[in-house]
Design a protein around this motif. Structure first.
Motif, PDB file in Angstrom:
ATOM      1  N   VAL A  17      39.911  41.746  46.965  1.00 51.01           N
ATOM      2  CA  VAL A  17      39.034  41.057  46.016  1.00 51.01           C
ATOM      3  C   VAL A  17      39.449  41.476  44.615  1.00 51.01           C
ATOM      4  CG1 VAL A  17      36.652  40.806  45.217  1.00 51.01           C
ATOM      5  CG2 VAL A  17      37.122  41.090  47.671  1.00 51.01           C
ATOM      6  N   LYS A  18      39.747  40.472  43.763  1.00 50.12           N
ATOM      7  CA  LYS A  18      40.111  40.798  42.379  1.00 50.12           C
ATOM      8  C   LYS A  18      39.002  40.289  41.459  1.00 50.12           C
ATOM      9  CE  LYS A  18      41.858  39.640  38.193  1.00 50.12           C
ATOM     10  NZ  LYS A  18      41.690  38.516  37.251  1.00 50.12           N
ATOM     11  N   ILE A  19      38.555  41.146  40.549  1.00 49.37           N
ATOM     12  CA  ILE A  19      37.555  40.699  39.567  1.00 49.37           C
ATOM     13  C   ILE A  19      38.129  40.825  38.164  1.00 49.37           C
ATOM     14  CG2 ILE A  19      36.315  42.946  39.534  1.00 49.37           C
ATOM     15  CD1 ILE A  19      33.727  41.001  39.244  1.00 49.37           C
ATOM     16  N   GLY A  20      37.936  39.768  37.365  1.00 50.35           N
ATOM     17  CA  GLY A  20      38.501  39.720  36.020  1.00 50.35           C
ATOM     18  C   GLY A  20      37.543  40.277  34.976  1.00 50.35           C
ATOM     19  N   THR A  21      38.110  40.602  33.826  1.00 51.38           N
ATOM     20  CA  THR A  21      37.319  41.162  32.718  1.00 51.38           C
ATOM     21  C   THR A  21      36.152  40.252  32.359  1.00 51.38           C
ATOM     22  OG1 THR A  21      39.432  41.935  31.861  1.00 51.38           O
ATOM     23  CG2 THR A  21      37.553  42.106  30.384  1.00 51.38           C
ATOM     24  N   SER A  22      36.398  38.922  32.396  1.00 48.76           N
ATOM     25  CA  SER A  22      35.362  37.980  31.973  1.00 48.76           C
ATOM     26  C   SER A  22      34.126  38.070  32.865  1.00 48.76           C
ATOM     27  CB  SER A  22      35.926  36.558  31.979  1.00 48.76           C
ATOM     28  OG  SER A  22      36.466  36.272  33.243  1.00 48.76           O
ATOM     29  N   SER A  57      40.520  45.669  40.172  1.00 54.19           N
ATOM     30  CA  SER A  57      39.585  45.480  39.061  1.00 54.19           C
ATOM     31  C   SER A  57      40.297  45.544  37.721  1.00 54.19           C
ATOM     32  CB  SER A  57      38.486  46.544  39.112  1.00 54.19           C
ATOM     33  OG  SER A  57      37.634  46.381  37.988  1.00 54.19           O
ATOM     34  N   SER A  58      40.121  44.486  36.923  1.00 53.41           N
ATOM     35  CA  SER A  58      40.532  44.503  35.516  1.00 53.41           C
ATOM     36  C   SER A  58      39.443  45.217  34.739  1.00 53.41           C
ATOM     37  CB  SER A  58      40.670  43.063  35.012  1.00 53.41           C
ATOM     38  OG  SER A  58      41.612  42.369  35.777  1.00 53.41           O
ATOM     39  N   GLY A  59      39.558  45.220  33.447  1.00 52.80           N
ATOM     40  CA  GLY A  59      38.459  45.724  32.619  1.00 52.80           C
ATOM     41  C   GLY A  59      38.786  46.959  31.811  1.00 52.80           C
ATOM     42  N   VAL A 141      42.226  49.152  42.577  1.00 55.25           N
ATOM     43  CA  VAL A 141      43.572  49.051  42.005  1.00 55.25           C
ATOM     44  C   VAL A 141      43.501  48.466  40.597  1.00 55.25           C
ATOM     45  CG1 VAL A 141      45.839  47.954  42.311  1.00 55.25           C
ATOM     46  CG2 VAL A 141      44.511  48.634  44.321  1.00 55.25           C
ATOM     47  N   ASN A 142      44.336  48.953  39.719  1.00 57.66           N
ATOM     48  CA  ASN A 142      44.556  48.300  38.423  1.00 57.66           C
ATOM     49  C   ASN A 142      46.009  48.545  38.049  1.00 57.66           C
ATOM     50  OD1 ASN A 142      44.209  46.943  35.984  1.00 57.66           O
ATOM     51  ND2 ASN A 142      42.666  48.358  35.166  1.00 57.66           N
ATOM     52  N   GLU A 143      46.501  47.775  37.094  1.00 63.66           N
ATOM     53  CA  GLU A 143      47.833  48.074  36.584  1.00 63.66           C
ATOM     54  C   GLU A 143      47.762  49.380  35.792  1.00 63.66           C
ATOM     55  OE1 GLU A 143      49.832  45.001  34.396  1.00 63.66           O
ATOM     56  OE2 GLU A 143      51.688  46.148  34.484  1.00 63.66           O
ATOM     57  N   ASN A 144      48.810  50.191  35.897  1.00 61.77           N
ATOM     58  CA  ASN A 144      48.839  51.446  35.135  1.00 61.77           C
ATOM     59  C   ASN A 144      49.225  51.115  33.693  1.00 61.77           C
ATOM     60  OD1 ASN A 144      48.887  54.025  34.264  1.00 61.77           O
ATOM     61  ND2 ASN A 144      50.181  54.815  35.916  1.00 61.77           N
ATOM     62  N   ASP A 145      48.267  50.534  32.972  1.00 71.45           N
ATOM     63  CA  ASP A 145      48.536  49.994  31.628  1.00 71.45           C
ATOM     64  C   ASP A 145      49.098  51.042  30.674  1.00 71.45           C
ATOM     65  OD1 ASP A 145      47.451  47.274  31.866  1.00 71.45           O
ATOM     66  OD2 ASP A 145      45.565  48.287  32.231  1.00 71.45           O
ATOM     67  N   THR A 146      48.692  52.288  30.860  1.00 73.55           N
ATOM     68  CA  THR A 146      49.048  53.315  29.887  1.00 73.55           C
ATOM     69  C   THR A 146      50.530  53.652  29.906  1.00 73.55           C
ATOM     70  OG1 THR A 146      46.852  54.154  30.252  1.00 73.55           O
ATOM     71  CG2 THR A 146      48.313  55.582  29.046  1.00 73.55           C
ATOM     72  N   ASP A 156      49.032  40.742  34.198  1.00 74.62           N
ATOM     73  CA  ASP A 156      47.764  40.170  34.638  1.00 74.62           C
ATOM     74  C   ASP A 156      47.494  40.659  36.045  1.00 74.62           C
ATOM     75  OD1 ASP A 156      48.240  37.845  36.794  1.00 74.62           O
ATOM     76  OD2 ASP A 156      49.969  38.049  35.483  1.00 74.62           O
ATOM     77  N   ASN A 157      46.233  40.845  36.338  1.00 74.93           N
ATOM     78  CA  ASN A 157      45.887  41.377  37.649  1.00 74.93           C
ATOM     79  C   ASN A 157      45.823  40.311  38.740  1.00 74.93           C
ATOM     80  OD1 ASN A 157      45.861  43.996  36.925  1.00 74.93           O
ATOM     81  ND2 ASN A 157      43.643  44.199  36.739  1.00 74.93           N
ATOM     82  N   ASP A 158      45.921  39.026  38.349  1.00 82.83           N
ATOM     83  CA  ASP A 158      45.962  37.975  39.376  1.00 82.83           C
ATOM     84  C   ASP A 158      47.236  38.153  40.200  1.00 82.83           C
ATOM     85  OD1 ASP A 158      43.591  36.801  38.402  1.00 82.83           O
ATOM     86  OD2 ASP A 158      44.727  35.794  36.824  1.00 82.83           O
ATOM     87  N   GLY A 217      39.933  37.609  28.948  1.00 80.81           N
ATOM     88  CA  GLY A 217      40.777  37.486  30.140  1.00 80.81           C
ATOM     89  C   GLY A 217      42.247  37.376  29.766  1.00 80.81           C
ATOM     90  N   THR A 218      43.115  37.545  30.759  1.00 81.38           N
ATOM     91  CA  THR A 218      44.558  37.467  30.536  1.00 81.38           C
ATOM     92  C   THR A 218      45.128  36.413  31.468  1.00 81.38           C
ATOM     93  OG1 THR A 218      44.535  39.850  30.225  1.00 81.38           O
ATOM     94  CG2 THR A 218      46.682  38.837  30.494  1.00 81.38           C
ATOM     95  N   GLY A 219      45.750  35.397  30.931  1.00 78.66           N
ATOM     96  CA  GLY A 219      46.479  34.487  31.805  1.00 78.66           C
ATOM     97  C   GLY A 219      45.744  33.223  32.198  1.00 78.66           C
TER      98      GLY A 219
END
Ligand SMILES: Nc1ncnc2c1ncn2[C@@H]1O[C@H](COP(=O)(O)OP(=O)(O)O)[C@@H](O)[C@H]1O
Ligand SMILES: N[C@@H](CCC(=O)OP(=O)(O)O)C(=O)O
Length: 393
Positions: A17-22, A57-59, A141-146, A156-158, A217-219
């Protein structure tokens, strides 16, 4: 109208399940706590039903901005990375508090594109997820943005969620967003846009997705459709649905026609081939003549040097390359046995001439069929028919 649940809906499934920032944040950038609480309850319920669950999860950037009082998304990569470092910790703290109320252990898994590109790290990530499932943990899970550098970012997390779903061999991918489904055009700009409930073949979709999503959101929808391409070609069923009502996941699993649902392609490739097709970033392009296109797409053969008309890109042996016909239509992807310099010399020549041209005994094939994945949209649905009666609406 009802949509039949997937064949094994009653048994244990792997659900991403992916949830976006929005969906996670309200207009002022603060966390939408009631949404998060219902999401957590839903995921715990799935876990108690015996399913293996992953939350993407984004955010991190959005929550980091709220924490620091920033009113718009940072533009520079360094600023985004710093802000994500602030937000990720806060996000996980809130998740841990909510999941702990329901006695559910969670884990943080931060991934970069290069983790999924290198075979050993890809396989390690797979084993980590399996261990977490064995321990009855829900990985978040999230992208390791740092640390992710620009050219190796998912961005984008999609896409990330679809790759994770493919990695773990999930049955379902849910993308929770701030619209209730996909429309023929962006419903914010086009009130008359038609809702789309079921997508059998992605290639048949003729819609307008604009060029961006919501403010945080991204994308937008473009990356959700890319996620659908990756997921469905890996045999995963996907749904885009509203993040305000995460409990709809349970209804969709029971067969309710909510959101937009995408049919998985039958006969997906094995895990290694899915890694080649989706995990890797191709660094070259090989143009093939008609005979080579037929040999690889219809006859299941390896690619030989004789069928290569032109090459592009600066690739090394064992890099991923795209194979296309003379018009640039993608036919397949694969791992190439020669670097671009050597391949330039042997393209169009017979395999028996390779050692004489290059001065060493190279591989007989340029891309071996074990390392070659056909593009399911290019080969045509006639090669991979839907199983009769598998889906009904
Ligand atoms: N054809 C379309 N159907 C539905 N939404 C669309 C479409 N084209 C663009 N969008 C936009 O995509 C947005 C969702 O994407 P995004 O903001 O990136 O969400 P998230 O943060 O959930 O990833 C919607 O708010 C909507 O405005
Ligand atoms: N890794 C970024 C998420 C990027 C992203 O895909 O955002 P979204 O379009 O809201 O799902 C973050 O945590 O802010």
């Amino acid at each position: 109208m009802t949509i039949s649940p997937s064949a094994n809906a009653q048994t244990s499934q792997t659900i991403v399940v992916k949830i976006g920032t929005s969906s996670l944040t309200s207009a002022n950038g603060q966390l939408a706590l009631s949404v998060l609480a219902r999401l957590v309850e839903t995921l715990c319920q799935l876990n108690r039903q015996g399913h293996r669950v992953i939350l993407v999860s984004s955010g991190a950037v959005g929550v980091g901005c709220a924490r620091l009082g920033l009113t718009e998304r940072p533009k520079s990569i360094e600023q985004k990375q710093a802000v994500a470092a602030v937000g990720q910790g806060r996000l996980m703290r809130v998740y841990d508090d909510l999941f702990t109320v329901l006695d559910q252990p969670i884990a943080q898994v931060l991934l970069t594109r290069s983790d999924l590109m290198q075979r050993a790290r890809y396989v390690n990530s797979y084993h980590t997820f399996q261990q977490l499932f064995n321990l009855n943990v829900i990985p978040i899970v999230n992208e390791n943005d740092t640390v992710a550098v620009d050219e190796l970012k998912f961005g984008d997390n999609d896409t990330l969620s679809a790759l994770v779903a493919s990695l773990v061999g999930a049955q379902w991918l849910f993308l929770l967003t701030d619209v209730d489904r996909l429309y023929s055009a962006d419903p914010r700009a086009n009130p008359d846009a038609e809702p789309i409930t079921w997508v059998q073949h992605l290639g048949d979709l003729d819609i307008d997705v604009g060029d961006r999503g919501s403010a945080w959101g991204t994308g937008g929808m473009i990356t959700k459709l890319e996620a659908a391409r990756i997921a469905t070609s890996a045999g995963i069923r996907m749904a885009i649905t509203n993040g305000q009502t995460p409990e709809n996941i349970l209804k969709i699993l029971a067969g309710a026609p909510l959101g937009t649902q995408f049919a998985p392609k039958p006969n997906p490739s094995n895990a290694r081939k899915r890694w080649i097709a989706n995990g890797l970033r191709p660094s070259g392009l090989l143009y093939l003549d008609a005979g080579a296109v037929r040999a690889i797409s219809k006859d299941g053969k390896s690619l030989l040097s004789a069928g290569i008309v032109e090459i592009e890109g600066d690739f090394q042996a064992q890099d991923a390359v795209v194979l296309c016909d003379r018009n640039g239509q993608e036919i397949a992807r694969g791992l190439v046995n020669y670097n671009h310099h050597d391949l330039q010399q042997i393209r169009g020549r017979r395999s028996s001439e390779i050692s004489m041209i290059l001065g060493y005994d190279g591989a007989e094939t340029v891309v071996h069929r074990d390392n070659l994945v056909l593009n399911p949209d290019a080969v045509g649905s006639d090669m991979k028919p839907m199983v009769e009666g598998e889906y009904s609406h």
